[in-house]
Design an enzyme around this catalytic site. Structure first.
Site, short mmCIF file in Angstrom:
data_model
loop_
_atom_site.label_atom_id
_atom_site.label_comp_id
_atom_site.label_asym_id
_atom_site.label_seq_id
_atom_site.Cartn_x
_atom_site.Cartn_y
_atom_site.Cartn_z
N LYS A 9 25.19 48.85 52.77
CA LYS A 9 26.56 48.32 52.79
C LYS A 9 27.10 48.24 51.36
O LYS A 9 26.51 47.59 50.50
CB LYS A 9 26.57 46.92 53.43
CG LYS A 9 27.92 46.20 53.34
CD LYS A 9 27.90 44.83 54.04
CE LYS A 9 29.19 44.04 53.81
NZ LYS A 9 29.16 42.70 54.40
N ASP A 38 34.56 41.50 48.94
CA ASP A 38 34.88 41.07 50.30
C ASP A 38 35.67 39.76 50.26
O ASP A 38 35.11 38.68 50.18
CB ASP A 38 33.57 40.87 51.09
CG ASP A 38 33.84 40.41 52.53
OD1 ASP A 38 35.01 40.47 52.96
OD2 ASP A 38 32.87 40.00 53.20
N LYS A 56 38.78 34.59 53.32
CA LYS A 56 37.74 33.60 53.05
C LYS A 56 38.33 32.44 52.26
O LYS A 56 39.31 32.61 51.55
CB LYS A 56 36.62 34.23 52.21
CG LYS A 56 35.72 35.18 52.96
CD LYS A 56 34.63 35.71 52.04
CE LYS A 56 33.72 36.69 52.76
NZ LYS A 56 32.97 36.11 53.87
N ASP A 94 28.78 41.88 47.52
CA ASP A 94 28.71 42.40 48.88
C ASP A 94 28.36 43.89 48.93
O ASP A 94 28.35 44.50 49.99
CB ASP A 94 30.04 42.13 49.60
CG ASP A 94 29.85 41.87 51.09
OD1 ASP A 94 28.71 41.60 51.51
OD2 ASP A 94 30.85 41.96 51.83
N ASP A 154 36.90 39.63 58.68
CA ASP A 154 35.83 39.33 57.72
C ASP A 154 34.47 39.84 58.20
O ASP A 154 33.51 39.86 57.43
CB ASP A 154 35.78 37.81 57.47
CG ASP A 154 35.01 37.45 56.21
OD1 ASP A 154 34.70 38.38 55.43
OD2 ASP A 154 34.73 36.26 56.01
N ARG A 193 29.77 45.39 59.45
CA ARG A 193 29.35 46.15 60.63
C ARG A 193 30.34 47.28 60.93
O ARG A 193 29.97 48.30 61.48
CB ARG A 193 29.16 45.20 61.82
CG ARG A 193 30.39 44.43 62.20
CD ARG A 193 30.08 43.19 63.05
NE ARG A 193 29.70 42.04 62.23
CZ ARG A 193 29.40 40.85 62.73
NH1 ARG A 193 29.41 40.65 64.04
NH2 ARG A 193 29.05 39.86 61.93
#
Ligand code: BES
Ligand code: MN
Ligand code: ZN
Length: 497
Positions: free
Chosen positions: A267, A272, A279, A290, A349, A353
């Site tokens: 990833k 992020d 966030k 991230d 967020d 995935r």
């Protein structure tokens, strides 16, 4: 920093410093006892006076110890002898580096690798000593600020082995330790770089440079290429950012074997912010980390290339930013992944995935023997396992066992979590094949279950490194994990060990 492996007597070392261990209640290690004998009981007399009790991680520096040829003897507390295991060894080694760093010695001979640890051989102890030493002298050098001076500390470390016939094993472990340490260092540097420097394009450049330097092929797929491939899920995350997304593909095949490759998928969210599901501000800076999954793939490729490991390995890194923007994903948006499965984005967020699923589908074309993805995927994993173990998930018991063992070998440990179908229900959506979140319960598991839907065609495992890839607080910074684990995994696969 220079390391070498030698076999000799502690009292005969002509260094600036000789490092030996003392267990609790002043029990001397073998090397400390040798110095004690050579000095007519000098160490014993100092310890009896109460200057050191052997508490784990404590240290005492002595000058001009009679009967020795070195300038200094550094005593390192080892704790209770019968409790001396991996963790204690690592603490002792770290304490020795720290103590040396505070003094003038710039070459030292360490006798700590001789300390017996159940089920660990001299090779393991040497590898760990090198990784730990490199770890503690590591200073992040920001390309634009010259804030941190290079450390003065030791620059030559002789690692002593107890027997002459350990020397060969020692040299092998030395090379392995150095290779892994260089991979860790790369992963830390990339992780520590801020988001305004370490962009997807920067990662792609670094990957290309790595491939150039070691002579393996690196491809970078651009947005247009990914559109053609139908990576609707990955590209939806990238939409909210001014930085172009990249899909970095590394091809390392040293044996020139026709063996199917092992694929590592990392990833690479270079920042992020959460997207429209923004966030909270506190600690948001940590989301520059991230991309630590991506960094661990690059670090591992560096390590295996340093070792010249005969293996066929592919690295796949989807990388972009996750930011709020007029063009960003919105909660409720539905996207079509490369696999054809549709996804309702209920929380922008949960973007890791969304980029990994397309990268996994892309990986099918390499007909991989096994696929391991590495991701700072969920805060829930940190709640479940804390900061010591990475979460281990997968669809193949054998692969899970292999990774678990590699983690034990490297002392970069993982802990297995379930991916039972019972959890899949939490991903149900009324509007698409699945939602991208599964509610608060078992958040790291439902994230893994989401990925499993894109990993049906191969043996697959997933490492959630959200709790292990970096440290917060006063020791803040990237850890380089799980480069040691992944490197050991590939070493096992290549049958080199
Ligand atoms: N990168 C984060 C995961 C993360 C959060 C790692 C905190 C380390 C510390 C990931 O993209 C994320 O935001 N996950 C969400 C998922 C949720 C919305 C289902 C999370 O964990 O809160
Ligand atoms: Mn996120
Ligand atoms: Zn994320």
């Amino acid at each position: 920093m220079e390391f070498s492996i030698k076999n000799g007597n502690p009292e005969k070392q002509r260094n600036a410093c000789v490092i030996v261990g003392v267990y609790e209640s002043r029990k001397l290690s073998a090397a400390a006892a040798a110095i004690d004998r050579a000095s007519d009981g000098y160490l014993g007399s100092i310890l009896r006076r109460g200057d050191m009790e052997g508490k784990l991680g404590s240290s005492l520096l002595l000058h001009n110890v009679p009967g020795t040829l070195c300038d200094r003897v550094l005593l390192i507390g080892l704790g209770k002898e019968r409790e001396f295991r991996e963790r204690e060894y690592r603490r002792a080694v770290a304490a020795s580096v720290k103590a040396l760093d505070n003094h003038g010695a710039n070459d030292a001979a360490s006798f700590l690798a001789e300390l017996p640890i159940k089920k660990r051989d001299i090779g393991w102890k040497i590898e760990q000593m090198i990784e730990l030493t490199m770890d503690s002298i590591y200073r992040f050098a920001h390309p634009q600020c010259k804030k941190d001076e290079e450390r003065r500390g030791v620059y030559k470390l002789i690692i002593n082995v107890p027997q002459r016939n350990d020397l060969k094993k020692g040299d092998v472990a030395l090379q392995r330790g150095l290779a892994i340490a260089s991979g860790i260092r790369l992963a830390k540097d990339l992780g520590n770089l801020p988001g305004n420097i370490c962009t997807p394009s920067y990662l792609a450049e670094q990957a290309a440079e790595l491939g150039n330097h070691y002579g393996f092929k690196v491809e970078v797929l651009e947005k247009a290429d990914m559109e053609k491939l139908g990576m609707g899920s990955f590209l939806s995350v990238a939409k909210g950012s001014r930085q172009p997304p990249k899909l970095i593909v590394l091809h390392y095949n040293k044996g020139e074997t026709d063996q199917k490759p092992v694929a590592l998928v990392g990833k690479g969210i270079t920042f992020d912010a959460g997207g429209i599901s923004l966030k909270p501000a506190g600690d948001m800076d940590e989301m520059k980390y991230d991309m630590c999954g991506a960094a661990s793939v690059l670090g591992t490729f560096k390590a295996i290339a340093e070792m010249n490991l005969p293996i066929n390995a592919v690295g796949v890194i989807p990388t972009c930013e996750n930011l709020p923007d007029g063009n960003a994903n919105k909660p409720g948006d539905i996207v079509t992944s490369m696999s054809g499965q549709t996804i309702e984005i209920l929380n922008t967020d949960a973007e890791g995935r969304l980029i990994l699923c397309d990268a996994l589908t892309y990986t099918e074309r390499f007909e991989p023997e096994a696929v391991v993805d590495i991701a700072t995927l969920t805060g829930a994993c940190v709640i479940a396992l804390g900061h010591h173990a990475s979460g281990l998930f997968g669809n193949s018991d054998n692969l899970i066992k292999e990774l678990h063992n590699a983690g034990e070998d490297a002392f970069d440990r993982v802990w297995p979590m379930p991916t039972w179908d019972d959890y899949q229900d939490q991903l149900k959506s009324n509007f698409a094949d699945m939602g991208n979140i599964g509610g608060r319960a078992g958040g790291s598991i439902t994230a893994a279950c989401f990925l499993s839907r894109f990993a049906k065609k191969f043996d697959w495992a997933h490492l959630d490194i959200a709790g292990t890839a970096w440290k917060s607080g006063k020791d803040r910074g990237a850890t380089g994990r799980p480069v040691p684990l992944l490197t050991h995994f590939l070493m096992q696969r290549s049958g080199e060990r």
